[in-house]
Design an enzyme around this catalytic site. Structure first.
Site, PDB file in Angstrom:
ATOM      1  N   SER A   1       0.845  -1.189   0.000  1.00 38.87           N
ATOM      2  CA  SER A   1       0.000   0.000   0.000  1.00 38.87           C
ATOM      3  C   SER A   1       0.887   1.247   0.000  1.00 38.87           C
ATOM      4  CB  SER A   1      -0.932  -0.036   1.220  1.00 38.87           C
ATOM      5  OG  SER A   1      -1.944   0.943   1.099  1.00 38.87           O
ATOM      6  N   ASN A   2       0.331   2.391   0.335  1.00 43.91           N
ATOM      7  CA  ASN A   2       1.121   3.630   0.381  1.00 43.91           C
ATOM      8  C   ASN A   2       0.577   4.529   1.488  1.00 43.91           C
ATOM      9  OD1 ASN A   2      -0.980   5.485  -0.775  1.00 43.91           O
ATOM     10  ND2 ASN A   2      -0.785   4.043  -2.465  1.00 43.91           N
ATOM     11  N   ARG A   3       1.216   5.710   1.652  1.00 42.50           N
ATOM     12  CA  ARG A   3       0.928   6.545   2.826  1.00 42.50           C
ATOM     13  C   ARG A   3      -0.256   7.492   2.646  1.00 42.50           C
ATOM     14  NH1 ARG A   3       6.239   9.568   3.559  1.00 42.50           N
ATOM     15  NH2 ARG A   3       4.894  10.847   4.868  1.00 42.50           N
TER      16      ARG A   3
ATOM     17  N   ALA B   1      -4.730   7.450  -4.334  1.00 36.63           N
ATOM     18  CA  ALA B   1      -3.363   7.014  -4.634  1.00 36.63           C
ATOM     19  C   ALA B   1      -3.443   5.505  -4.906  1.00 36.63           C
ATOM     20  CB  ALA B   1      -2.449   7.313  -3.456  1.00 36.63           C
TER      21      ALA B   1
END
Ligand code: CTP
Length: 215
Positions: A21-23, A88
């Site tokens: 995943s991402n932030r 995102a």
């Protein structure tokens, strides 16, 4: 008008307990949703996993993977006047998802990643789309050049570019807005809530203008 908004990250599973995943916090997308609701637009919010309460009065669709987000967006895009793809979305996902937990080994392991489907591009290449298509560009360098490339390659009407180092997890942002006709607008640093109000005005004006042109 009806606004379809995507927000937050996606999660691409590796096995039953792990994911890529991402932030992304989802704050910008949720702020755009709130701002649109405040001026009485209808909102369909399609959100990846975030720690935010869904806005009251929005049609809220919770998703996890990029494939789920893709399907939800395509199910609802045609009932929308403005599609704002803020999420995102992960660019890659594991080629295979293990049905059981991958055990630790003494030596390293490699995970093969394959590209996910680009949701924004898939809407941009629809010939007869009636909605205004807005993408976001998260960059760490060459903001204007990279965003201009995304505007062209993904065939959107507007790209909202931001510096990922300022935007990620923050309550503030600063924006460079690029329009298809080459116009450009800079909005200096402010809270995401204030920026969202300006964005909603810009998007609804642009949608109105494009309708007048088509008449
Ligand atoms: N996007 C999308 N589907 C993907 C990847 C991105 O819809 N699989 C959308 C995002 O929601 C955003 C825009 O494309 O509106 C740009 O996303 P960004 O992460 O900035 O760029 P990428 O296209 O992923 O390219 P790169 O990571 O190389 O900058």
């Amino acid at each position: 008008m009806t606004f379809l908004i995507t927000a937050g990250p996606t999660r691409e599973p590796i096995d039953p307990v792990r994911y890529i995943s991402n932030r992304s916090s989802g704050k910008m997308g949720y702020a755009v949703a709130e701002a649109a609701l405040d001026v009485r637009h209808d909102v369909i919010l399609i959100s990846g996993p975030v720690n935010l309460a869904p806005p009251r009065n929005a049609k809220f669709i919770s998703v996890s993977t990029s494939d789920e987000m893709f399907e939800a967006v395509h199910r609802h895009a045609d009932e929308s006047n403005v599609c704002v793809l803020c999420a995102a979305v992960a660019d890659y996902k594991p080629a295979q998802v293990s049905p059981v937990k991958i055990k630790k080994h003494a030596d390293g392991i490699s995970i093969e990643l394959v590209p996910t489907r680009d949701i924004l591009q898939s809407l941009g290449c629809q010939d007869a789309r009636k909605f205004l298509l807005v993408g976001f560009a998260a960059e760490t360098d060459h903001l204007e050049a990279n965003a201009t490339k995304k505007l062209r390659e993904k065939n959107c009407d507007i790209i909202v570019a931001n510096d990922a180092r300022i935007a990620m997890e923050s309550d503030e942002n600063e924006l460079l807005i690029l329009f298809r006709d080459g116009e450009m607008k800079k909005i200096s640093r402010a809270s995401k809530k204030i920026l969202a109000r300006q964005l909603v005005k810009i998007f609804s004006n642009s949608q109105q203008k494009s309708l007048t042109k088509k008449m």
